[in-house]
Design a protein around this motif. Sequence first.
Motif, PDB file in Angstrom:
ATOM      1  N   LEU A  19     106.976  49.298  94.231  1.00  0.00           N
ATOM      2  CA  LEU A  19     107.896  48.795  95.241  1.00  0.00           C
ATOM      3  C   LEU A  19     109.259  49.439  95.016  1.00  0.00           C
ATOM      4  CD1 LEU A  19     107.466  46.698  97.526  1.00  0.00           C
ATOM      5  CD2 LEU A  19     108.537  44.998  96.025  1.00  0.00           C
ATOM      6  N   LEU A  20     109.855  49.963  96.073  1.00  0.00           N
ATOM      7  CA  LEU A  20     111.202  50.515  96.010  1.00  0.00           C
ATOM      8  C   LEU A  20     112.172  49.411  96.399  1.00  0.00           C
ATOM      9  CD1 LEU A  20     112.825  53.159  95.530  1.00  0.00           C
ATOM     10  CD2 LEU A  20     112.757  53.495  98.021  1.00  0.00           C
ATOM     11  N   ILE A  21     112.982  48.988  95.431  1.00  0.00           N
ATOM     12  CA  ILE A  21     113.822  47.799  95.592  1.00  0.00           C
ATOM     13  C   ILE A  21     115.291  48.192  95.697  1.00  0.00           C
ATOM     14  CG2 ILE A  21     114.541  45.623  94.500  1.00  0.00           C
ATOM     15  CD1 ILE A  21     111.827  45.640  93.044  1.00  0.00           C
ATOM     16  N   LYS A  37     102.682  41.054  96.230  1.00  0.00           N
ATOM     17  CA  LYS A  37     103.233  39.841  96.845  1.00  0.00           C
ATOM     18  C   LYS A  37     104.167  39.114  95.879  1.00  0.00           C
ATOM     19  CE  LYS A  37     102.041  35.743  99.531  1.00  0.00           C
ATOM     20  NZ  LYS A  37     103.126  34.939  98.955  1.00  0.00           N
ATOM     21  N   GLN A  38     103.787  39.094  94.593  1.00  0.00           N
ATOM     22  CA  GLN A  38     104.625  38.453  93.582  1.00  0.00           C
ATOM     23  C   GLN A  38     105.997  39.113  93.519  1.00  0.00           C
ATOM     24  OE1 GLN A  38     103.016  38.736  89.621  1.00  0.00           O
ATOM     25  NE2 GLN A  38     104.562  37.395  88.705  1.00  0.00           N
ATOM     26  N   LEU A  39     106.032  40.447  93.517  1.00  0.00           N
ATOM     27  CA  LEU A  39     107.314  41.152  93.481  1.00  0.00           C
ATOM     28  C   LEU A  39     108.081  40.989  94.783  1.00  0.00           C
ATOM     29  CD1 LEU A  39     106.901  44.559  91.604  1.00  0.00           C
ATOM     30  CD2 LEU A  39     107.606  42.344  90.732  1.00  0.00           C
ATOM     31  N   GLU A  40     107.391  41.095  95.902  1.00  0.00           N
ATOM     32  CA  GLU A  40     108.065  40.923  97.187  1.00  0.00           C
ATOM     33  C   GLU A  40     108.725  39.548  97.290  1.00  0.00           C
ATOM     34  OE1 GLU A  40     105.165  43.773  99.972  1.00  0.00           O
ATOM     35  OE2 GLU A  40     104.879  41.591  99.896  1.00  0.00           O
ATOM     36  N   ASP A  41     107.976  38.511  96.914  1.00  0.00           N
ATOM     37  CA  ASP A  41     108.513  37.148  96.973  1.00  0.00           C
ATOM     38  C   ASP A  41     109.666  36.971  95.988  1.00  0.00           C
ATOM     39  OD1 ASP A  41     106.603  36.599  98.874  1.00  0.00           O
ATOM     40  OD2 ASP A  41     105.297  35.446  97.535  1.00  0.00           O
TER      41      ASP A  41
END
Length: 363
Positions: free
Chosen positions: A305-307, A284-288
């Motif tokens: 996570l694939l960004i 969630k920290q990375l998504e946000d």
Amino acid sequence: MTFAPANAGISSLKPYQPGKPISELERELGITDIVKLASNENPLGCSESVKQAVSDAIAEIGRYPDGGGFILKDQIEKQFGFGHAHITLGNGSNDLLEMFARAFVSEKDSVVYSQHAFAVYSLVAQAINAEAIEVPAKGFAHDLAAMAAAVKENTKLIFIANPNNPTGTWFEEAEFEQFMQQVPAHVIVVLDEAYVEYFPENFNSLKFLKQYPNLIVSRTLSKCYGLAALRVGFALASVEVTDYLNRIRQPFNVNHLAMVAAVAALQDTAFIELSREVNKAGMKQLEDGVTALGLSYVPSRANFLLIDVQADPAATFNALLKEGVIVRPVGIPNHLRVSIGTESENAKFLTALAKVLGREAKA
């Protein structure tokens, strides 16, 4: 010196490139404050019970391990309900993936796998000089219907992953069951579940093993269990398939300390639950954080996570290295794969990413 040329598949093979080690970056740039988010390792390391078990077993390192892996197979049977005759042990799951191909595929055969899947699938097919059938992905995910349709008369093996590395995508039980019904019974299906422990509620693969004798479920203790350095994995399959695998398995492919650690890790359910909680919070920290930078990502059910960095991934990767952050280019345009770390590691990555891309986070 002259010698016989290598096998046809091997002569053009490019070796698998693992994530950049911290020690290598330290040597290259003289940086000491480094965050490695490149290899999907558990940021908590392993549990204390694992450390104690390995410490207690140190005195036994002068002896060969049990080639049959009794203590580990016994724990797997207690935990997952499959007897020793259904279990194959591997030096990590990579060892198993190669074993599957060696056991069932020849250079006259074909292997099916998805675009944007784990690189080792194509490597093992090429090493055998088998025909590789890469099926276009559906977005970033496996197109299981297309994969089933791609099976040819000479197809012997299909690799699928749930969740998939490096995209983090996943499929549901109903889609998988439909796929298995479409695959001919003589074709081996390898279900690679290296990341299944992070979201186990999504999919129960083990119930399909009795229904489909051509199914192999592969798992590793390198990820959620935190045993990456020790290299230990296992496969569950029918007695017939397992018998073939164990005929070619090296007798001491899993060392004694790895087996001792694996038993302790499998028993420590509290550590696995903590690892899941840390991963979900970090996700969630990375998504946000990524969203705040105006970037997008592929929804994931793994520990990475694939960004979409909206920039050249190689250049972004190299710029992040200079900031002391190691991530992973995975051959997908504009995208980098980032492992979930601790809260502070994730924060350092997000700060470094904003800097190298020249972006400011929006509230």
